[in-house]
Design an enzyme around this catalytic site. Structure first.
Site, PDB file in Angstrom:
ATOM      1  N   HIS A 158     -33.703  -8.101 -15.304  1.00 42.84           N
ATOM      2  CA  HIS A 158     -32.464  -7.954 -15.374  1.00 42.84           C
ATOM      3  C   HIS A 158     -31.677  -9.154 -15.816  1.00 42.84           C
ATOM      4  O   HIS A 158     -30.338  -9.367 -16.093  1.00 42.84           O
ATOM      5  CB  HIS A 158     -32.000  -7.463 -13.935  1.00 42.84           C
ATOM      6  CG  HIS A 158     -30.492  -6.484 -14.147  1.00 42.84           C
ATOM      7  ND1 HIS A 158     -30.110  -5.593 -12.995  1.00 42.84           N
ATOM      8  CD2 HIS A 158     -29.899  -6.459 -15.117  1.00 42.84           C
ATOM      9  CE1 HIS A 158     -29.281  -4.975 -13.525  1.00 42.84           C
ATOM     10  NE2 HIS A 158     -28.959  -5.556 -14.472  1.00 42.84           N
TER      11      HIS A 158
ATOM     12  N   ASP B 262     -27.590  -0.394  -9.055  1.00 42.23           N
ATOM     13  CA  ASP B 262     -28.743  -1.250  -8.966  1.00 42.23           C
ATOM     14  C   ASP B 262     -28.742  -1.177  -7.362  1.00 42.23           C
ATOM     15  O   ASP B 262     -27.869  -1.208  -6.786  1.00 42.23           O
ATOM     16  CB  ASP B 262     -28.481  -2.669  -9.310  1.00 42.23           C
ATOM     17  CG  ASP B 262     -29.512  -3.588  -9.627  1.00 42.23           C
ATOM     18  OD1 ASP B 262     -30.373  -3.632  -8.429  1.00 42.23           O
ATOM     19  OD2 ASP B 262     -29.585  -4.532 -10.354  1.00 42.23           O
TER      20      ASP B 262
ATOM     21  N   HIS C 126     -29.790  -3.943  -5.961  1.00 41.68           N
ATOM     22  CA  HIS C 126     -29.249  -5.526  -5.848  1.00 41.68           C
ATOM     23  C   HIS C 126     -28.031  -5.695  -6.083  1.00 41.68           C
ATOM     24  O   HIS C 126     -27.521  -5.131  -7.285  1.00 41.68           O
ATOM     25  CB  HIS C 126     -30.374  -6.230  -6.305  1.00 41.68           C
ATOM     26  CG  HIS C 126     -31.680  -5.822  -5.700  1.00 41.68           C
ATOM     27  ND1 HIS C 126     -32.711  -5.212  -6.590  1.00 41.68           N
ATOM     28  CD2 HIS C 126     -32.256  -6.193  -4.764  1.00 41.68           C
ATOM     29  CE1 HIS C 126     -33.661  -4.712  -5.903  1.00 41.68           C
ATOM     30  NE2 HIS C 126     -33.695  -5.578  -4.574  1.00 41.68           N
TER      31      HIS C 126
ATOM     32  N   ASP D  74     -27.114  -8.870  -7.465  1.00 39.10           N
ATOM     33  CA  ASP D  74     -27.703  -9.860  -8.775  1.00 39.10           C
ATOM     34  C   ASP D  74     -26.355 -10.863  -8.780  1.00 39.10           C
ATOM     35  O   ASP D  74     -26.163 -11.302  -9.511  1.00 39.10           O
ATOM     36  CB  ASP D  74     -27.898  -9.246  -9.923  1.00 39.10           C
ATOM     37  CG  ASP D  74     -29.123  -8.409  -9.880  1.00 39.10           C
ATOM     38  OD1 ASP D  74     -30.081  -8.692  -8.898  1.00 39.10           O
ATOM     39  OD2 ASP D  74     -29.350  -7.692 -10.674  1.00 39.10           O
TER      40      ASP D  74
ATOM     41  N   HIS E 121     -33.235 -13.207 -12.347  1.00 37.41           N
ATOM     42  CA  HIS E 121     -33.055 -11.713 -12.624  1.00 37.41           C
ATOM     43  C   HIS E 121     -32.146 -11.387 -11.402  1.00 37.41           C
ATOM     44  O   HIS E 121     -31.676 -10.267 -11.224  1.00 37.41           O
ATOM     45  CB  HIS E 121     -34.276 -10.888 -12.799  1.00 37.41           C
ATOM     46  CG  HIS E 121     -35.080 -10.613 -11.498  1.00 37.41           C
ATOM     47  ND1 HIS E 121     -35.807  -9.599 -11.289  1.00 37.41           N
ATOM     48  CD2 HIS E 121     -35.173 -11.168 -10.131  1.00 37.41           C
ATOM     49  CE1 HIS E 121     -36.350  -9.638 -10.114  1.00 37.41           C
ATOM     50  NE2 HIS E 121     -36.072 -10.840  -9.355  1.00 37.41           N
TER      51      HIS E 121
ATOM     52  N   ASP F  10     -30.325  -0.796 -13.470  1.00 35.91           N
ATOM     53  CA  ASP F  10     -31.739  -1.293 -13.037  1.00 35.91           C
ATOM     54  C   ASP F  10     -32.311   0.013 -12.596  1.00 35.91           C
ATOM     55  O   ASP F  10     -31.734   0.611 -11.782  1.00 35.91           O
ATOM     56  CB  ASP F  10     -31.526  -2.410 -12.144  1.00 35.91           C
ATOM     57  CG  ASP F  10     -32.566  -2.983 -11.528  1.00 35.91           C
ATOM     58  OD1 ASP F  10     -33.820  -2.356 -11.674  1.00 35.91           O
ATOM     59  OD2 ASP F  10     -32.755  -4.280 -11.328  1.00 35.91           O
TER      60      ASP F  10
ATOM     61  N   ASP G 213     -34.342   0.211 -10.501  1.00 33.69           N
ATOM     62  CA  ASP G 213     -34.667   0.067  -9.064  1.00 33.69           C
ATOM     63  C   ASP G 213     -33.386   0.718  -8.256  1.00 33.69           C
ATOM     64  O   ASP G 213     -33.622   0.571  -7.074  1.00 33.69           O
ATOM     65  CB  ASP G 213     -35.195  -1.361  -8.562  1.00 33.69           C
ATOM     66  CG  ASP G 213     -34.079  -2.274  -8.605  1.00 33.69           C
ATOM     67  OD1 ASP G 213     -32.873  -2.013  -8.638  1.00 33.69           O
ATOM     68  OD2 ASP G 213     -34.640  -3.552  -8.698  1.00 33.69           O
TER      69      ASP G 213
ATOM     70  N   GLU H 231     -35.843  -3.559 -16.221  1.00 35.77           N
ATOM     71  CA  GLU H 231     -36.816  -3.728 -15.094  1.00 35.77           C
ATOM     72  C   GLU H 231     -37.758  -2.390 -15.095  1.00 35.77           C
ATOM     73  O   GLU H 231     -38.366  -2.101 -13.989  1.00 35.77           O
ATOM     74  CB  GLU H 231     -36.109  -3.763 -13.637  1.00 35.77           C
ATOM     75  CG  GLU H 231     -35.268  -5.086 -13.477  1.00 35.77           C
ATOM     76  CD  GLU H 231     -35.868  -6.135 -13.107  1.00 35.77           C
ATOM     77  OE1 GLU H 231     -37.195  -5.962 -12.951  1.00 35.77           O
ATOM     78  OE2 GLU H 231     -35.203  -7.291 -13.104  1.00 35.77           O
TER      79      GLU H 231
END
Length: 299
Positions: free
Chosen positions: A100, A123, A125, A127, A140, A226, A228, A271
């Protein structure tokens, strides 16, 4: 959305510590992205991959707890220029990651073409870390912070000086793993974040409708997805899986709603790590979500 798409791979795995995500663009191509979008009536050009110089493990005092700083910085600059050129040619930039950290370049290049570009950050997360707040030093976990003007000056000034977006131009969807520094920044700025708690309470359709309404003042919107963000059951081939994410079907709905709204002007899917995947399941999920984003319909 524009009918002409230019697809560009970024085989970057230096923004984090687990190898394999550099093969993500190849896995997505193997899963049939070009054929799928052509079936939906798009003219798609595969522009290949950006070359990523690799000398991992080398650090200088300038890096301030930033792993592979020089490589990420240089790749971000290259990617920003390529994305900007794609938009200058009136094509839609579709970026395949890669980790990412590539969003630093994607957002920098795309934002040069809009007065006020929005970003949807799909996402697990945020980030939003900097060198000072990051537990790992992995870049990332920092691209959204960099795009907001926070972090190392060389990264913040990718392609053009300063912040590329402001907090009121960002919506994070699906967050369920935020570090302390990220939580503080979100609280200070009032950035719109839909954690999985809100997704469960409101339903993803309402989350997407509120997202679109929130970004109505923007003249372009970049989607940074992303894999994830999805639950590991549906997307096992990611470097930092977090249980309790959005389902495959929910994510399709999100993309379908964005397609109907017709607000996305550039996108990246990142990712995908084939080494950690199960028979290319995650890459196939990414391709299916791209199909929905670009208006694929059952009838």
């Amino acid at each position: 959305m524009k009918q002409k798409i230019t697809m560009l791979g970024v085989p970057m795995d230096l923004g984090q510590s687990r190898r394999g995500v550099d093969m993500g663009p190849s896995a997505i191509r193997y899963a049939g992205i070009v054929e799928r979008l052509r079936k939906s009536g798009y003219e798609i050009e595969d522009a290949g991959n950006i070359e990523v110089s690799k000398s991992p493990g080398v650090k200088t005092p300038e890096e301030e707890n930033l792993t592979n700083f020089a490589e990420v910085r240089d790749t971000s600059e290259k990617l920003a220029g390529r994305v900007s050129n794609i938009l200058s040619n009136a094509h839609f930039p579709l970026i395949l990651g890669g980790d990412h950290s590539i969003a630093i370049g994607s957002i920098a290049g795309a934002s040069a073409h809009f007065e006020k570009m929005g970003v949807i950050w799909y996402d697990a997360h945020g980030d939003l870390n900097t060198a000072e707040t990051s537990p790992s030093g992995n870049i990332h976990g920092m691209p959204l912070a960099v795009s907001l003007g926070r972090g190392h000056e060389s990264l913040v000034n990718t392609y053009k000086a300063g912040a590329k977006i402001q907090p009121d131009q960002v919506v994070i969807i699906g967050a369920r793993d935020l570090d302390a520094g990220e939580k503080s920044y979100i609280s200070e700025t009032g950035m719109l974040v839909f954690t999985m708690h809100e997704v469960d309470r409101l339903g993803l359709a309402e989350v997407m409708n509120r997202t679109i309404q929130h970004l109505k003042h923007c003249d372009g919107v970049h989607l940074s997805l992303d894999l994830d963000g999805l639950d590991p059951h549906d997307a096992p081939g990611v470097g930092t899986p977090v249980p309790g994410g959005m389902s495959y079907r929910e994510s399709h709905l999100a993309m379908e709603i964005l397609a109907e709204a017709d607000i996305i002007t550039s996108a990246e899917f990142v990712e995908v790590n084939p080494i950690l995947d199960e028979r290319n399941k995650t890459a196939e999920a990414a391709v299916a979500l791209m199909g929905s984003l670009f208006g694929e319909k059952l009838k």
